[in-house]
Design a protein around this motif. Structure first.
Motif, mmCIF file in Angstrom:
data_model
loop_
_atom_site.group_PDB
_atom_site.id
_atom_site.type_symbol
_atom_site.label_atom_id
_atom_site.label_comp_id
_atom_site.label_asym_id
_atom_site.label_seq_id
_atom_site.Cartn_x
_atom_site.Cartn_y
_atom_site.Cartn_z
ATOM 1 N N THR A 122 0.803 -1.220 0.000
ATOM 2 C CA THR A 122 0.000 0.000 0.000
ATOM 3 C C THR A 122 0.836 1.270 0.000
ATOM 4 O O THR A 122 0.294 2.377 0.007
ATOM 5 C CB THR A 122 -0.927 0.006 1.225
ATOM 6 N N GLY A 123 2.163 1.129 -0.006
ATOM 7 C CA GLY A 123 3.030 2.293 -0.023
ATOM 8 C C GLY A 123 3.595 2.537 -1.410
ATOM 9 O O GLY A 123 3.235 1.860 -2.385
ATOM 10 N N PRO A 124 4.477 3.522 -1.545
ATOM 11 C CA PRO A 124 5.126 3.769 -2.844
ATOM 12 C C PRO A 124 6.007 2.582 -3.223
ATOM 13 O O PRO A 124 6.704 2.017 -2.378
ATOM 14 C CB PRO A 124 5.948 5.032 -2.589
ATOM 15 N N VAL A 125 5.956 2.206 -4.471
ATOM 16 C CA VAL A 125 6.683 1.023 -4.943
ATOM 17 C C VAL A 125 7.595 1.423 -6.096
ATOM 18 O O VAL A 125 7.134 1.999 -7.090
ATOM 19 C CB VAL A 125 5.713 -0.086 -5.401
ATOM 20 N N GLN A 126 8.871 1.137 -5.949
ATOM 21 C CA GLN A 126 9.832 1.349 -7.031
ATOM 22 C C GLN A 126 10.358 -0.021 -7.454
ATOM 23 O O GLN A 126 11.024 -0.709 -6.662
ATOM 24 C CB GLN A 126 10.983 2.235 -6.573
ATOM 25 N N VAL A 127 10.035 -0.394 -8.663
ATOM 26 C CA VAL A 127 10.380 -1.733 -9.160
ATOM 27 C C VAL A 127 11.390 -1.608 -10.278
ATOM 28 O O VAL A 127 11.187 -0.840 -11.230
ATOM 29 C CB VAL A 127 9.129 -2.481 -9.658
ATOM 30 N N ILE A 187 -1.169 -3.516 -6.496
ATOM 31 C CA ILE A 187 0.252 -3.879 -6.537
ATOM 32 C C ILE A 187 0.603 -4.543 -7.861
ATOM 33 O O ILE A 187 1.733 -4.428 -8.348
ATOM 34 C CB ILE A 187 0.620 -4.791 -5.346
ATOM 35 N N VAL A 188 -0.369 -5.210 -8.496
ATOM 36 C CA VAL A 188 -0.110 -5.759 -9.832
ATOM 37 C C VAL A 188 0.205 -4.623 -10.807
ATOM 38 O O VAL A 188 1.156 -4.702 -11.603
ATOM 39 C CB VAL A 188 -1.308 -6.589 -10.334
ATOM 40 N N ASP A 189 -0.573 -3.551 -10.724
ATOM 41 C CA ASP A 189 -0.336 -2.406 -11.616
ATOM 42 C C ASP A 189 0.998 -1.731 -11.311
ATOM 43 O O ASP A 189 1.734 -1.335 -12.221
ATOM 44 C CB ASP A 189 -1.470 -1.396 -11.475
ATOM 45 N N LYS A 190 1.336 -1.611 -10.028
ATOM 46 C CA LYS A 190 2.590 -0.964 -9.659
ATOM 47 C C LYS A 190 3.802 -1.788 -10.073
ATOM 48 O O LYS A 190 4.863 -1.250 -10.392
ATOM 49 C CB LYS A 190 2.637 -0.724 -8.144
ATOM 50 N N ALA A 191 3.655 -3.104 -10.051
ATOM 51 C CA ALA A 191 4.791 -4.003 -10.315
ATOM 52 C C ALA A 191 4.738 -4.588 -11.719
ATOM 53 O O ALA A 191 5.259 -5.675 -11.962
ATOM 54 C CB ALA A 191 4.807 -5.126 -9.279
ATOM 55 N N HIS A 192 4.149 -3.870 -12.658
ATOM 56 C CA HIS A 192 3.951 -4.443 -14.003
ATOM 57 C C HIS A 192 5.265 -4.696 -14.736
ATOM 58 O O HIS A 192 5.311 -5.474 -15.687
ATOM 59 C CB HIS A 192 3.043 -3.539 -14.840
ATOM 60 N N ASP A 193 6.345 -4.037 -14.332
ATOM 61 C CA ASP A 193 7.650 -4.276 -14.968
ATOM 62 C C ASP A 193 8.478 -5.340 -14.247
ATOM 63 O O ASP A 193 9.595 -5.640 -14.670
ATOM 64 C CB ASP A 193 8.460 -2.977 -15.011
ATOM 65 N N ALA A 194 7.965 -5.883 -13.152
ATOM 66 C CA ALA A 194 8.744 -6.831 -12.344
ATOM 67 C C ALA A 194 8.944 -8.148 -13.074
ATOM 68 O O ALA A 194 8.181 -8.526 -13.979
ATOM 69 C CB ALA A 194 8.046 -7.078 -11.010
ATOM 70 N N ALA A 195 9.995 -8.863 -12.673
ATOM 71 C CA ALA A 195 10.221 -10.210 -13.210
ATOM 72 C C ALA A 195 9.173 -11.177 -12.692
ATOM 73 O O ALA A 195 8.865 -12.177 -13.345
ATOM 74 C CB ALA A 195 11.613 -10.697 -12.831
#
Length: 509
Positions: free
Chosen positions: A36-41, A61-69
């Motif tokens: 729920t906080g700021p996410v830098q991926v 979090i899925v939207d925030k981490a869309h570039d994650a492995a």
């Protein structure tokens, strides 16, 4: 390249399993983030999302981490259809962890597995893990008051307690060979021990074996519902320990060590397979450690029928290991299975493997081997692989069905290449009338026999089972309906190829 699927396969469901495949993105690191906080991926990160309390949190979090492995969520959120659909749209691989699992050991296990994959060794070397297992064997031995062995799910001995190695012949043989003797395993299997281990968490008392082995107290080692191995104590009766809690804790620690060992070896194997695929697909100058002595051959592995590619690969690896090849170089590439064989005389060598496949084909006729040519440089491995793949598409009968090489089957390869080119650019030739619907099939058969017997009418007649005059009569009819000059070598070759193409087309229909 290590992907999220590779990590999930290595660490087992007790820590994480693949819930949604997504794109095959390279994994470079593991990070813990507050959902729920700021996410830098960063690209290459596996993101462990803590603090997810609702479906909306999971989708965010899925939207925030869309570039994650990969994204790691607890099972409650990873099983939601909307979360999986969102991950599929974003291309994010999704891993699920059990709801009650603490995040710290999950993160530690993923990082150790990733380190093992990228460097070929983990921050906690396998030697240290084996040493710890020996210490735990001594601890369990003290708790139950009996000598013990720690074994994996294949009855391979990983560690044993010190002292009393000669308590009975079965224990001594087990320690010396690092594996339970076959006759003892068969006895345990016959009384249902392994069936119990695969299904239950409860210890089991096993009576004495007629061959001289004393009774055993067997404790399953499991994690996340998966059977990883077992602890075997040599006892005369079920032990009555007052330290049951310590024993359960010791078994849980051993389960953790077995998971770490599997992560250490499985991801290293995945890395090795990636190296093999690279060497078979393109030129490489760095000689990998898994490659034996040259010359090398790439072999395409056929069969068993009725199984998917992964299941077939596993069966080939099991077959090779069962006969002594400890680290089979078997890999899938572009829908086919390949093995890289060297010039040694033992396991992994060309002659050894071909003998093995011939013997196996007697029991399983669909099993076969197609060998590319021998090469002495790494740059030529892709050529050997291409030849093996090409040879695997050619139907062979009789003795050559099980094992066939480029040297033995070069005529079929040449003919196959020629027919492949003809199929891409069909040509209307004088032979077309002989292959048209309603045409007299005996004329085509007669022409084929005459060409195959160098124009000798007598030999062609014997092959066809007719009188020579019948052949001459048919040739006269051919001269009227098919304007070809059989005295012209180029036309003879072209006609023979056209007949072969017609036969191939008929077989496909």
């Amino acid at each position: 390249m290590i992907t999220a699927a590779d990590l999930a396969q290595a660490v087992a469901p007790a820590f994480a399993e693949l819930a949604q495949p997504g794109e095959a993105r390279p994994v470079l690191g593991v990070e813990l983030v507050e959902a729920t906080g700021p996410v830098q991926v960063e690209q290459g990160d596996v993101v462990l999302a803590v603090g997810v309390r609702s479906p909306d949190d999971a989708l965010e979090i899925v939207d925030k981490a869309h570039d994650a492995a990969a994204l790691v969520l607890r099972r409650t959120w990873a099983d939601l259809d909307e979360v999986r659909r969102r991950c599929a749209v974003r291309g994010v691989p999704l891993l699920a962890v059990p709801d009650q699992s603490p995040w710290s050991p999950v993160m530690a296990m993923l990082r150790k597995a990733l380190e093992a994959a990228h460097t070929g060794r983990s921050q906690e070397p396998a030697d240290n893990l084996y040493s710890d297992l020996f210490d735990m064997a001594d601890k369990v031995s003290a708790l139950v008051g009996a000598p013990v062995t720690v074994e994996d799910a294949t009855s391979r001995v990983l560690a044993y307690s010190t002292g009393q190695e000669d308590v009975d012949q079965a224990r001594m043989s087990t320690i010396v060979a690092r594996r339970v003797p076959r006759e003892v395993r068969n006895h345990f299997r016959s009384v249902g021990v392994f069936r119990h281990l695969a299904r239950s968490d409860e210890p089991l008392f096993v009576p004495a074996v007629d061959s001289g082995a004393r009774p055993r107290y067997v404790i399953p080692v499991r994690a996340g519902g998966e059977w990883l191995g077992s602890i075997w104590a040599v006892v005369d009766a079920p032990p009555r320990t007052t330290r049951a809690g310590e024993l359960r804790a010791a078994v849980e620690v051993i389960a953790l060590y077995l998971l770490r060992l599997r992560a250490h070896t499985e991801l290293h194997r995945q890395t090795q397979l990636d190296h093999v695929r690279t060497a078979l697909r393109e030129e490489t100058s760095d000689r990998p450690e898994w490659l034996g002595s040259e010359p090398w051959r790439v072999a395409a592995l056929l069969g068993p029928e009725g199984l998917g590619l992964d299941a077939r690969a596993e069966l080939w690896v099991i077959l090779a290991r069962r006969h002594g090849w400890r680290q089979p170089v078997v890999v899938d590439l572009d829908g086919l299975l390949y093995a890289v064989l060297d010039s040694s005389t033992g396991p992994g060598g060309h002659d050894w493997f071909t003998d093995l496949v011939r013997a196996e084909s007697v029991r399983s006729p669909s099993v076969g081997l197609r060998l590319g040519s021998a090469v002495e440089t790494l740059a030529d491995l892709p050529r050997s692989r291409t030849e093996a793949a090409e040879l695997s598409t050619i139907g062979l009968e009789g003795a050559r069905h099980a094992v066939a090489s480029v040297e033995d089957c070069w005529p079929e390869l040449v003919l196959g290449r020629a027919l492949g080119g003809m199929a891409r650019m069909p040509l209307v030739s004088p032979v077309a009338g002989l292959t048209a619907p309603g045409a007299d099939a005996t004329l085509l058969t007669t022409l084929e026999a005459v060409l195959d017997h160098w124009g000798e009418v007598g030999r062609a007649a014997r092959a066809l089972g007719v009188h020579p005059n019948t052949v001459r009569y048919r040739l006269a009819r051919l001269a009227e309906t098919c304007p070809i000059d059989l005295d012209d070598a180029a036309q003879r070759l072209a006609v023979r190829l056209e007949i072969a193409r017609a036969r191939a087309d008929a077989a496909e229909r």
